[in-house]
Design an enzyme around this catalytic site. Sequence first.
Site, PDB file in Angstrom:
ATOM      1  N   PRO A  69       3.793  -4.229  15.756  1.00  0.00           N
ATOM      2  CG  PRO A  69       5.111  -2.324  15.999  1.00  0.00           C
ATOM      3  CD  PRO A  69       4.245  -3.048  15.038  1.00  0.00           C
ATOM      4  CB  SER A 102      -3.809   0.295  10.704  1.00  0.00           C
ATOM      5  OG  SER A 102      -4.222   0.932   9.488  1.00  0.00           O
ATOM      6  CG  HIS A 128      -2.875   2.504  -1.833  1.00  0.00           C
ATOM      7  ND1 HIS A 128      -2.828   2.414  -0.453  1.00  0.00           N
ATOM      8  CD2 HIS A 128      -3.972   1.807  -2.213  1.00  0.00           C
ATOM      9  CE1 HIS A 128      -3.873   1.713  -0.033  1.00  0.00           C
ATOM     10  NE2 HIS A 128      -4.581   1.328  -1.080  1.00  0.00           N
ATOM     11  CD  GLN A 159      -2.472  -1.160   2.739  1.00  0.00           C
ATOM     12  OE1 GLN A 159      -3.497  -0.528   2.969  1.00  0.00           O
ATOM     13  NE2 GLN A 159      -1.873  -1.875   3.671  1.00  0.00           N
ATOM     14  CG  ASN A 160       4.126   1.146   2.427  1.00  0.00           C
ATOM     15  OD1 ASN A 160       3.063   1.414   2.998  1.00  0.00           O
ATOM     16  ND2 ASN A 160       5.037   0.348   2.937  1.00  0.00           N
TER      17      ASN A 160
END
Length: 247
Positions: free
Chosen positions: A212, A187, A117, A99-100
Site C-alpha cells: 500500500p 518493508s 526466517h 520472511q513470514n
Amino acid sequence: MYSEALITALMNADSVAVLTGAGVSAESGVKTFRDPDGLWMKFKPEELANFDAFMRNPELVWEWYNHRKEIAASVKPNPGHYAIAEMESLFKEFTLITQNVDDLHRRAGTSNPIELHGNITRSFCIDCNKFYDKVEVSEQQKIPKCDCGGMIRPDVVWFGEMLPMNAIQTATAAAQDADVFFSIGTSGEVYPAAQLPGIARQYGAYVVEVNPGKTSISFQMNECLLGPSGVVLPPIIEELKRRKLSA
Ligand code: BV8
Ligand code: ZN
C-alpha cells in the site's frame, strides 16, 4: 492497477519468483512488524527476536511466540496467499520465498515455501537440536523442555543468526533465474532477504512491488502496485489465466 508490460512479462515468463513479508498476512488479521500498530511498536526486536534475549528471559520470549502462534493458528489465509498459491501452476518454474513464520502460505496451498526466517509451528532443543512440531507451554512449565533436559526454542531465525543455508541459496538462485520477481508486503528493512529484489533486477528480471505504501526498496522496482496484496493480486491472476486460455 497493473500495466500491460507486467502482463506481457508474465505471459512470456518461464520462471517467476515471489518474496513476501508480513504485509501479505495483514489482511488475515496478523499484525505486521513496522506498521503503526505493528508488533515492534510494543516490543523492541532486540528485546525479543534474538538469542541473548531468549537466554536472558526465555519465559517472556515464549509468551510472545505463543501469543503469535495462537494468532497464526486462529486466522485464515487471505486472497493474497491464495493468488500466490495459484501462481505455482501458471509458470514452468515458480518459487515462493517468505520472511513470514506464520505458515499461512503452506495453509493456502503453496507446496514448498522457502522459509527464510523459519516457521513458528516448529521448535527445537538448543542442546540436542531435536525438532518438535508440538510443544506444550503450561502454567507450571513456562519453558518447554526437551527429553534430554535442554531448553526448547521456536524454530525462527533471530537477529544476528544465520538464515538456513539451503533457504537463502535456493532463494538467491530463484531471484537470479526469475523473468519476473514480485516483492509483496515487505518493508525491505531486513537483510539479507531485502537484497533479493535487487539481485533479481540485476539479473534481468521485471521486478514488481505490491504494497500500500512506498518502501526503502521501491526505487529498485520496474513497477510499484500501490495497494493491499489481497486486492491487487487476484485480478492479475484472473487476467493471466484468461490470456493463457485464449493464447
Ligand atoms: C543474518 C524473526 C548473518 C522471526 C526476524 C546485511 C547483511 C546481513 C545481515 C544484516 C545486514 N545488515 C544488517 C544485518 C543484520 C540484520 C538486519 O537486517 N537488521 C535490520 C533490522 C537492519 N539481519 C540479520 O540479523 C539476519 N541474520 O543476516 O545473519 C549475520 C549475522 C550477524 C551480523 C551480520 C550478518 C536475520 C534476519 C531475520 C531476523 N528475524 N524475525 C519472527 O519472529 O518473525 S525479522 C522480522 O522482520 C520478521 O521476520 C519479518 O518478516 C521481517 C521483515 O519485516 P517485514 O516482513 O518486511 O514486515 P514489516 O512490518 O517490516 O513490513 C510490512 C510491510 O507490509 C510494510 O511495508 C507495509 O506497508 C506492508 N503492508 C501492510 N499491509 C499490507 C502490506 N503489503 C501488502 N498488503 C497489505 N495488506
Ligand atoms: Zn534435547
